[in-house]
Design a protein around this motif. Structure first.
Motif, PDB file in Angstrom:
ATOM      1  N   TYR A 129      18.511 -42.812  76.152  1.00 23.98           N
ATOM      2  CA  TYR A 129      19.775 -42.993  76.861  1.00 23.98           C
ATOM      3  C   TYR A 129      19.513 -43.272  78.325  1.00 23.98           C
ATOM      4  O   TYR A 129      20.128 -44.164  78.928  1.00 23.98           O
ATOM      5  N   ASN A 161      22.306 -34.705  69.229  1.00 31.01           N
ATOM      6  CA  ASN A 161      20.878 -34.550  69.480  1.00 31.01           C
ATOM      7  C   ASN A 161      20.545 -34.212  70.926  1.00 31.01           C
ATOM      8  O   ASN A 161      19.390 -34.198  71.323  1.00 31.01           O
ATOM      9  N   LEU A 162      21.612 -34.069  71.699  1.00 34.82           N
ATOM     10  CA  LEU A 162      21.379 -33.761  73.112  1.00 34.82           C
ATOM     11  C   LEU A 162      21.908 -32.358  73.404  1.00 34.82           C
ATOM     12  O   LEU A 162      22.971 -31.981  72.914  1.00 34.82           O
ATOM     13  N   ASN A 163      21.160 -31.653  74.252  1.00 31.48           N
ATOM     14  CA  ASN A 163      21.713 -30.359  74.663  1.00 31.48           C
ATOM     15  C   ASN A 163      22.570 -30.531  75.911  1.00 31.48           C
ATOM     16  O   ASN A 163      22.608 -31.611  76.520  1.00 31.48           O
ATOM     17  N   ILE A 168      27.078 -40.308  74.602  1.00 28.69           N
ATOM     18  CA  ILE A 168      26.309 -39.132  75.063  1.00 28.69           C
ATOM     19  C   ILE A 168      27.112 -37.852  74.868  1.00 28.69           C
ATOM     20  O   ILE A 168      26.608 -36.861  74.349  1.00 28.69           O
ATOM     21  N   GLN A 180      20.955 -31.792  79.196  1.00 27.79           N
ATOM     22  CA  GLN A 180      20.639 -33.226  79.163  1.00 27.79           C
ATOM     23  C   GLN A 180      21.894 -34.042  79.382  1.00 27.79           C
ATOM     24  O   GLN A 180      21.920 -35.024  80.136  1.00 27.79           O
ATOM     25  N   LYS A 181      22.959 -33.649  78.732  1.00 24.53           N
ATOM     26  CA  LYS A 181      24.211 -34.389  78.842  1.00 24.53           C
ATOM     27  C   LYS A 181      24.666 -34.455  80.290  1.00 24.53           C
ATOM     28  O   LYS A 181      25.060 -35.525  80.797  1.00 24.53           O
ATOM     29  N   SER A 216      27.105 -36.842  71.249  1.00 24.83           N
ATOM     30  CA  SER A 216      25.824 -36.804  70.552  1.00 24.83           C
ATOM     31  C   SER A 216      25.441 -35.367  70.185  1.00 24.83           C
ATOM     32  O   SER A 216      25.663 -34.437  70.942  1.00 24.83           O
ATOM     33  N   ALA A 224      17.249 -38.392  74.598  1.00 26.81           N
ATOM     34  CA  ALA A 224      17.673 -38.349  75.993  1.00 26.81           C
ATOM     35  C   ALA A 224      16.947 -39.417  76.788  1.00 26.81           C
ATOM     36  O   ALA A 224      17.547 -40.153  77.591  1.00 26.81           O
ATOM     37  N   GLU A 255      12.193 -34.900  73.110  1.00 29.09           N
ATOM     38  CA  GLU A 255      13.466 -35.272  73.738  1.00 29.09           C
ATOM     39  C   GLU A 255      13.618 -36.789  73.876  1.00 29.09           C
ATOM     40  O   GLU A 255      14.130 -37.306  74.858  1.00 29.09           O
TER      41      GLU A 255
END
Ligand SMILES: Nc1ncnc2c1ncn2[C@@H]1O[C@H](COP(=O)(O)OP(=O)(O)OP(=O)(O)O)[C@@H](O)[C@H]1O
Ligand SMILES: [Mg+2]
Lengths: 641, 265
Positions: free
Chosen positions: A285, A126-128, A121, A131-132, A124, A282, A279
């Protein structure tokens, strides 16, 4: 019983022969130098040793020795297998056979999973950031679940009590198990069990299926305990099953843990719902983190020392049951080489060499059974005699058109509905075999069919191949004309022709006989040709000067001179035909030894497979010995001319 | 007139490589009935070729060979042959080998067996009738071959080194046997040999042949065969005349051999 006797017999034969051989070597003057073939002559005693060893290995690895000496051992080992299987469910929680406590290894595993997902995570793309942060907070919460399970102080009294109960049951079983009268059986139960045992039959029993008359495979090892010892294990296994069921239902879930996990689940659910389609990463995950949380929920993780008492109880029972096995353990180790029955668990089957290597005693029993004409294989005996009226053979040999070409008409019924026979009608009856004479015995069955196919293929091959081969050895035209034909089909493996020939000429005898005819033809032609062209010129010259005509030279010089080659050719052809036939019968057909083996293969009837192998070996040997005898009788001059 | 007459006999072989071998060149000779001719010569001088032509196994390239005024154009019963290695039929017994020719002619079996016994006695094989031939020694096999040939009563007997494979002692006995048969039957015989002594002892006439091309080099008329009918063969060998002839022929053959070797080296 027989196995025991045979085992002892060959054991002493081996020892006796080895001693005799040693004595012989000591007393014999060793005057032959190394490399002298004389040294290899004789030595029947070594033949006995060799074949006895072979039989001994067979007896041993097929577990026939175990069966002969300890016929009940398989059944008892099967009960032990049941106990082992039941114990396994309990044992695997503890470091008894595993390296670490199941709880420990599960915690390790899930910690690692959480760590990995965390790293993924963080890195990644692809995550903002937002989100993280949320996902990492889920991870941390999940991580906090574990201490809630492993904290001794949080263990609920109810759970403690359950663990205590289960431990008590195991200890009680251990105690009962050691008593000689365990388990208690009423008269009724005893009788029922013994009846079931006798119905089930002994180890490796073969039964004839009453319906089809063929031998069916039965269960290899009887399941129902037949001995007191076996019953003890059987009963213990059943009790253990109940105990382990109870243990599996038990979960170490205290209220704080329950709250926490509910909270995590809810949060993740809400979070995932709040995400839109863009999304998805996210969301995934989050889903994976939830999966880990659920695994922790169902992992039955306990505080480090909570199960200590139970572990001790299990170890104690384990030791007691191993001790109770006594000699059985050694039988298992010594007399069940290359596999074991215990490994099969409660299914009670032979696992290992005993499975695919049939026992000599079973094989013999089955062979005797199959030899009975009423049993046979697939409703056809191996070899038997049928009484057939001679008229049928006459009808078979005489062609039907003989009657057709006679003058006159066949009889027509009269107005009264009576048919008056006339001469033409009588002849028709004769050529179609529609009359009665006397009966003669005619052999039939699988072995006979295979034999006849080889025989006919061979006879046709000889009848056509020998004259043609002789002719080709003497005549340029014949050699040139037939050579391409023969050289074209001969190098092709006979079996490659089989599908073609069988589909053209049918799966019955015609196709197979023709295939064997092709095999023997080329061999006979080549050997007859070699024999003819190998005739010494001086012999032919001598015959010429003695006034022999061409035909006489062929008959009295070239033919006898080629006889050794021809007979050797026949011997080779028999071997080739025999090999080809079995394979051809594999491909198609409804009778024959190869067919029997093929069917047996489909149903995993290992004994039958071995029986067919033996039959083929014996028949092949018989052919070869017979031919060798014939060769020695008919051409004593071979190699001496 | 039952002579063997050869007129301008030529035999030229073509080898598969395309070379030609002149095996016999312009052979002219006449052999009278009852004569015993021995032929001697270095290896490859065409002795076997001559015999094969006489037997009718091969046809000459040119020239004519006649027996009893009839041209030879194939094998025939009137010309019997004895080979170096017997060429017996090993699948038959001694008696069956001997009566082979008669059986081919479908002769009466009782008469045949009588004849077989007679001939076996002559060649010294009485009682061996039912023995398989492969159980016989080399000398015995040659006796069978002789009997097999003689039972057919041929006019001419052709022998190609019949005693070549035998040991000295057996050979001597067989030489006496050949002489004895020659005397008793009065047959015409051509016998090829490599042994000068044998050629001198047995030959009433003797041809020494020379190779390349094969031809008759020298011809002798000898008295020793007729002497051998009465005397011991070993005594004849001590004869002074015999010794001289032997030295002469040996030298002749040596020279021929040397010439061949010289040519080849
Ligand atoms: N079929 C054949 N084809 C070609 N050449 C041949 C053939 N037969 C014989 N010859 C040649 O003819 C010559 C004479 O041969 P022949 O066999 O007659 O000799 P020989 O005198 O019998 O010799 P030996 O004493 O070794 O038996 C030889 O050079 C041989 O190579
Ligand atoms: Mg020669």
């Amino acid at each position: 019983m027989l196995t025991q006797a045979v085992t002892f017999l060959i054991f002493f034969a081996v020892i006796g022969c080895i001693l005799y051989g040693r004595k012989l070597i000591k007393t014999e003057k060793v005057d032959a130098v190394f490399g002298n073939p004389e040294r290899a002559l004789g030595g029947t005693h070594w033949v006995i040793v060799g074949s006895s060893f072979l039989l001994l290995i067979w007896l041993y690895y097929s577990w026939d020795i175990a069966k002969g000496f300890y016929p009940k051992s398989a059944n008892e080992l099967c009960q032990v297998a049941k106990v082992n299987d039941s114990l396994l469910g309990l044992k695997y929680q503890f470091p008894i056979e595993e390296r670490e406590l199941k709880s420990t290894s599960q915690i390790k595993k899930e910690n690692k999973n959480l760590k990995n997902i965390n790293i993924e995570i963080q890195s990644s793309e692809n995550l903002n950031n937002e989100q993280k942060i949320i996902l990492v907070s889920f991870i941390n919460k999940t991580n906090q679940l574990i201490p809630l399970l492993t904290n001794e102080d949080l263990l609920e009294n109810e759970t403690k009590q359950k663990i205590y109960d289960i431990t008590g049951k195991i200890n009680l079983l251990t105690e009962k198990f050691q008593k000689p009268d365990y388990p208690f059986e009423t008269e009724q139960e005893l009788n029922d069990r013994l009846k079931a045992v006798s119905e089930e039959g002994g180890w490796g029993i073969t039964k004839i299926d009453a319906g089809s008359g063929t031998i069916e495979n039965t269960i290899e090892v009887p399941l129902i305990p037949a001995t007191n010892k076996g019953l003890k294990f059987h009963a213990a296994a059943q009790e253990l099953n109940l105990i382990s069921d109870e243990f599996f239902k038990l979960r170490n879930h205290n209220p704080r843990f329950k709250n926490k996990i509910k909270e995590i689940k809810d949060q993740i659910k809400t979070y995932r719902k709040s995400l839109d389609e863009s999304e998805e990463v996210a969301s995934n995950y989050a889903k994976n983190i939830m999966k880990i949380a659920r695994r922790i929920e169902f992992a039955s993780i306990y505080p480090p020392n909570a199960l200590d008492m139970m572990q001790n109880a299990i170890i104690k029972f384990e030791n007691v049951q191993i001790k109770a096995q006594g000699g059985l353990r050694f039988i298992d180790i010594l007399l069940f080489p290359a596999g074991t029955i215990v490994a099969s668990g409660p299914s009670c089957s032979e696992q290992g060499s005993g499975r695919w290597l049939p026992k000599p005693s079973d094989t013999l029993n089955k062979f005797i059974l199959m030899s009975k004409p009423s049993v046979g294989y697939k409703d056809i005996p191996l070899l038997w005699i049928d009484m057939v009226d001679v008229s049928r053979m006459i009808g078979f040999i005489l062609p039907d058109w003989i009657a057709d070409i006679l003058p006159g008409d066949y009889p027509i019924h009269t107005n009264d509905g009576i048919v008056k026979q006339n001469f033409k009608g009588n002849v028709l009856n004769i050529v179609t075999g529609n009359f009665k004479l006397f009966k003669v015995p005619v052999p039939y069955g699988h072995i006979w069919d295979s034999f006849m196919r080889v025989f006919l293929g061979l006879v046709f091959g000889i009848l056509i191949g020998v004259p043609l081969g002789l002719f080709m050895g003497l005549n340029r035209f014949a050699k040139g004309f037939f050579d391409p034909l023969i050289e074209l089909y001969r190098p092709v493996p006979p079996l490659a022709w089989a599908p073609l020939i069988i589909s053209v000429l049918g799966i019955d005898n015609t196709g197979k006989v023709f295939l064997l005819f092709m095999v023997s033809l080329s061999i006979m032609i080549i050997s007859a040709r070699a024999g003819a062209s190998g005739t010494q010129l001086s012999k032919i010259h001598a015959a010429h000067s003695l006034g022999a005509s061409k035909r006489q030279i062929l008959r009295y010089v070239i033919f006898p001179n080629s006889l050794p080659e021809i007979l050797t050719g026949i011997r080779v052809a028999v071997g080739m035909c025999w090999g080809t036939l079995v394979a051809a019968e594999f491909l198609a057909g409804t009778t024959g030894i190869g067919f029997v083996e093929n069917v047996a293969k489909k149903y995993f009837q290992y004994e039958v497979i071995w029986i067919t192998i033996f039959i083929m070996g014996m028949l092949g040997l018989l052919f070869d010995i017979t031919l060798r005898k014939i060769i020695d009788k008919t051409i004593p001059w071979r190699g001496k001319g | 007139m039952s002579d063997l007459v050869s007129q301008d006999l030529n035999m030229i072989f073509k080898t598969p490589k395309g070379e030609t071998v002149h095996a016999l060149k312009d052979l002219n000779f006449t052999l009278k009935k009852g004569e015993l001719l021995t032929v001697l010569g270095p290896s490859g001088c065409g002795k076997t070729t001559l015999l094969n032509i006489t037997a009718g196994f091969i046809r000459p390239t040119s020239g004519i060979i006649k027996l009893n005024n009839k041209e030879i154009d194939g094998p025939g019963v009137e010309r019997g042959m004895v080979f170096q290695q017997g060429a017996l039929f090993e699948w038959l017994t001694v008696a069956e080998n001997v009566d082979f020719g008669l059986r081919m002619k479908n002769e009466d079996s009782i008469k045949t067996s009588q004849k077989v016994n007679e001939w076996l006695e002559i060649v010294g094989l009485k009682g061996f009738g039912n023995t398989p031939t492969y159980q016989l020694s080399g000398g015995m096999q040659q006796r069978v071959a002789l009997a097999r040939c003689l039972i057919n009563d041929p006019d001419l007997i052709l022998m190609d080194e019949p005693l070549g494979a035998l040991d000295a002692l057996t050979r001597e006995k067989m030489q006496s046997l050949v002489l004895k048969i020659w005397k008793e039957t009065g047959k015409t015989i051509i016998l090829i040999t490599h042994s000068v002594e044998e050629a001198l002892l047995l030959g009433e006439r003797l041809y020494v042949m020379a190779p390349r091309p094969g031809r008759i080099h020298k011809e002798y008329n000898l008295p020793f065969a007729s002497m051998g009918l009465k005397e011991d063969l070993r005594e004849i060998k001590k004869n002074k005349d015999f010794g001289e002839k032997r030295e002469e022929i040996l030298e002749m053959i040596w020279n021929m051999e040397e010439e061949i070797m010289g040519k080849e080296i």
